[in-house]
Design a protein around this motif. Sequence first.
Motif, PDB file in Angstrom:
ATOM      1  N   GLN A  29      -8.053  -1.971  -5.736  1.00 35.53           N
ATOM      2  CA  GLN A  29      -7.913  -1.653  -7.154  1.00 35.53           C
ATOM      3  C   GLN A  29      -6.636  -2.257  -7.714  1.00 35.53           C
ATOM      4  OE1 GLN A  29      -8.155   2.587  -7.669  1.00 35.53           O
ATOM      5  NE2 GLN A  29     -10.366   2.536  -7.929  1.00 35.53           N
ATOM      6  N   ILE A  30      -6.731  -2.693  -8.969  1.00 34.77           N
ATOM      7  CA  ILE A  30      -5.574  -3.231  -9.693  1.00 34.77           C
ATOM      8  C   ILE A  30      -5.591  -2.598 -11.086  1.00 34.77           C
ATOM      9  CG2 ILE A  30      -4.364  -5.279 -10.531  1.00 34.77           C
ATOM     10  CD1 ILE A  30      -5.892  -6.937  -8.505  1.00 34.77           C
TER      11      ILE A  30
ATOM     12  N   ARG B 119      -1.156   2.782  -2.452  1.00 33.95           N
ATOM     13  CA  ARG B 119      -1.696   2.916  -3.806  1.00 33.95           C
ATOM     14  C   ARG B 119      -1.916   1.535  -4.401  1.00 33.95           C
ATOM     15  NH1 ARG B 119       1.986   1.807  -7.778  1.00 33.95           N
ATOM     16  NH2 ARG B 119       4.208   1.847  -7.200  1.00 33.95           N
ATOM     17  N   ALA B 120      -2.643   1.499  -5.506  1.00 36.58           N
ATOM     18  CA  ALA B 120      -2.959   0.240  -6.173  1.00 36.58           C
ATOM     19  C   ALA B 120      -1.747  -0.255  -6.952  1.00 36.58           C
ATOM     20  CB  ALA B 120      -4.148   0.432  -7.113  1.00 36.58           C
ATOM     21  N   PRO B 121      -1.595  -1.582  -7.089  1.00 38.32           N
ATOM     22  CA  PRO B 121      -0.466  -2.107  -7.873  1.00 38.32           C
ATOM     23  C   PRO B 121      -0.726  -1.974  -9.367  1.00 38.32           C
ATOM     24  CG  PRO B 121      -1.815  -3.909  -7.067  1.00 38.32           C
ATOM     25  CD  PRO B 121      -2.387  -2.650  -6.463  1.00 38.32           C
TER      26      PRO B 121
ATOM     27  N   LEU C  80       2.887  -7.223   0.087  1.00 35.71           N
ATOM     28  CA  LEU C  80       4.274  -7.448   0.492  1.00 35.71           C
ATOM     29  C   LEU C  80       5.201  -6.346  -0.031  1.00 35.71           C
ATOM     30  CD1 LEU C  80       4.588 -11.327  -0.085  1.00 35.71           C
ATOM     31  CD2 LEU C  80       4.291 -10.108   2.088  1.00 35.71           C
ATOM     32  N   LEU C  81       4.875  -5.785  -1.177  1.00 35.24           N
ATOM     33  CA  LEU C  81       5.716  -4.730  -1.753  1.00 35.24           C
ATOM     34  C   LEU C  81       5.529  -3.389  -1.046  1.00 35.24           C
ATOM     35  CD1 LEU C  81       5.237  -5.511  -5.567  1.00 35.24           C
ATOM     36  CD2 LEU C  81       7.230  -6.031  -4.140  1.00 35.24           C
ATOM     37  N   GLU C  82       4.390  -3.224  -0.311  1.00 35.84           N
ATOM     38  CA  GLU C  82       4.088  -1.972   0.396  1.00 35.84           C
ATOM     39  C   GLU C  82       4.192  -0.772  -0.559  1.00 35.84           C
ATOM     40  OE1 GLU C  82       6.580  -1.631   3.787  1.00 35.84           O
ATOM     41  OE2 GLU C  82       5.643  -3.290   4.878  1.00 35.84           O
ATOM     42  N   LEU C  83       3.352  -0.806  -1.566  1.00 32.79           N
ATOM     43  CA  LEU C  83       3.362   0.260  -2.571  1.00 32.79           C
ATOM     44  C   LEU C  83       2.708   1.514  -2.006  1.00 32.79           C
ATOM     45  CD1 LEU C  83       2.229  -1.943  -5.585  1.00 32.79           C
ATOM     46  CD2 LEU C  83       4.562  -1.305  -4.952  1.00 32.79           C
TER      47      LEU C  83
END
Length: 851
Positions: free
Chosen positions: A403-404, A347-349, A518-521
């Motif tokens: 997307q952000i 998903r988008a951050p 890096l967060l692997e959302l």
Amino acid sequence: MPVRIYDIAKKLGLENKDILNKAKQLGIAAAKVPSSSLDKISAEWLEEELIKGDPTLAARLAPKPAEEKPKAAPVEEKIVIISAPPPPPVEAKPEPPPVEAKAPEPAPAPVPAPTAAPAPVNDIPNGEAVPSPAPVAPPPAPKPVVPSTPPTPPKPQMGEKVGFIQLPTRPQPSRPGDRSGDRGTGDRGGQQRPPGGPQRPPFQGGRPGQPFQQRGDNRQPFQQRGRDGRLQQSGGQAPAKPAAPQAPKIALPSDAQVITIKPPIIVRALADALKQRPFTIIAELMKLKVMATVNQSIDEKVAQQICAHYGYRFEAEKRAKGEGVVHAIEKKVELDSEDKPEQLKSRAPVVTIMGHVDHGKTSLLDVIRKANVAGGEAGGITQHIGAYTISVPHPERKTELAQITFLDTPGHAAFSSMRARGANVTDLVVLVVAANDGVMPQTLEALAHAKAAKVPILVAINKCDHPNANPLKVRQQLQEKGLVPDDWGGDTIFVECSALTKQGIDKLLEMILLQADLLELKANPDRNAKGNVIESGVSAGGPTATVLVRKGTLHLGDVIICGEYYGKVRALINEEGQRLKEAGPSVAVSVLGLNGVPEAGWEFSSVDDEKAARALAEERALVAKSEELEGRSKVTLENLFASLEAAQSKVLRVVVKADTQGSVEAIVEALHKIESEKVSLEILHSAVGTITENDVALASASRAVILGFHTRLDSTASEKAKHVGVQIKLYAIIYELIDQVKDSMAGLLDPDMKETIVGSAEVRQIFELSKGIPVAGCMVSSGRIVRGKVRVRRRKDVIYEGVTQSLRRFQDEVNEVRSGMECGIRIEGFGEFQTGDIIECYSLEKVAAKL
């Protein structure tokens, strides 16, 4: 077709008031006056009840047998040849009127003499056992012709009296109507019935309720005992109470369709199963004397009769053990569920912009969105939480758009609670610090919120094009707070940029996407939506809420629950005003359809059952109301005097209305921070929306002031405010609102009295007068002496305070005497002057009090 009350009275031959009284007893609300109209079903029911309650009316309206059945069906009879003595030649009693139609009579037979032999028992079609006199030596007669066997008449219904017959006494020839022979003998062992009972001739066939027929005899008609215990003659129109109609038994074919309904059997459900309208089923129930509405249940046997009427076979479905309605388990709302790892997708951050006021947060977002956002804010200050979703090329995969979602939180101190909510729902915080100002107090506050939420932080050093820019200073200040730059060996990314020259904007976006990788959302889009409310307010379409979806996908038409409010999603609108059909994870949209305005930061969930969502929302509302009532202070004997003292204290009452829920909370929080022991601030009401007449009425009753922030005023409310004298103040910047509230609170205080020494004079000589108070001859040592308040000091002690009665310069009355000049002073009520006393002249001034 409607039927009027007076038509029913005319038809039945009754008074209108009798019809109305009966209708009132039956609960027919439409029957009020003789001209009232009733529907056909109610009118028929009313007529039936009237006829049932009046036997005379029933007998008068009963159809004649000849008209009811012009051709009587043949009755199964057993021909019994009996001999009976001729009736004695005495005067017979008057007979009832003849019957128009009689049952078919058997052929005449010779009448033999009576005997006391036991009488055999004949079987008759209605099931009654009637003893018949036994024939004794009948003379030869032609053999009677036995008629063909007719169909068996219906058996008696449950509750009907059968087999009742009045046995006659021993024969008494002197009385007419007596029968020879003792009927009490036979199987009863010769016992006979005591005399005095009513006499009744033997039954000679025929149908019950038909007159007695005797071959060649002119006998009295057959008498039978009614349900009321009185004898009734069937030969005339004797009054009889009509029996309740019994539903005919309908024979269904073996292959009839079966209808299965689980108890309780509701009329509406039965009508749906039979594919009939509910009022049709109600009409059939009324014919069966069953009064039920569409939402009431009926008995299983009644349902069988109704289904048989339409050619269906009814069967009640058996419930499983413990599946009763009373003990049914309440369906709970599933607000959240665990997602399996294979269901998760990228998903988008969600990025939150934080920082000190006027450090360029909105300007940076303006460049990113390529839209003028800051221009629309009052005074250039962001006062709402905005949510924006953008698409940018991925730094590593150039052909892919990433997307952000940005959350722009205000930097003013009054919106700290809003920033706290923003930090709790975000994945990454971009801390904006101006290169020329460095770290400011609100920068540290935003940093504390981000650390409390355990969110990664990316620092954007803005205004690098400023002549006084010092990015190194910013790095040093943040390093002291625990943010070590990555180029200094730390793990915090620092990006130098400028919103004016667009320097470093692309690098900032690249760093955001790399940090998100890096967060692997991940999130599961194929489930019910769950997220948080970013902002809320009231628009032309009703309550609106800007929500951020964290899990699942929010679709148009979904049922959502948010705190104590619920509703069905009527519209999904993005930041550009476009309507969407769905919103996936990390997407911020405005939702229309809730039945109230939720608070910013509340969690919302999409559910499947609207009824369960409404029940949960109502339960939450009751809990919130009970907590509010418990939080109110109660007056006791211990705090009674404190409460009375508080009631006499100075209080500024205000009503706060704003365009969004976040603004309302920010204003209320800022007002609560105003501390004063002399005057208190009471917020009577705070809500989102337009200032209405209700707000004016509340302010008028409580003597309050209405504060509006970014909202409008109804024309009717404005006129009413002028009429009742309520002040309404509208603001666009929060600084002005808070400052004016402080000034208003200070204005409620009583002004302070300030004493000013005008001048002083020393007493040099005392002049006694023949009349009145002595005069003090003085020399003005400082200032000036004027008419007014004075005090007399002797060795620094005040011995008297009063007012000047006379001030003279030589022989003239003057108003003031300046320093270095002599004068005579007379003080009202005081004459004990001594040489060396000091007379001070002073004045009192009112000074506005301060908080």
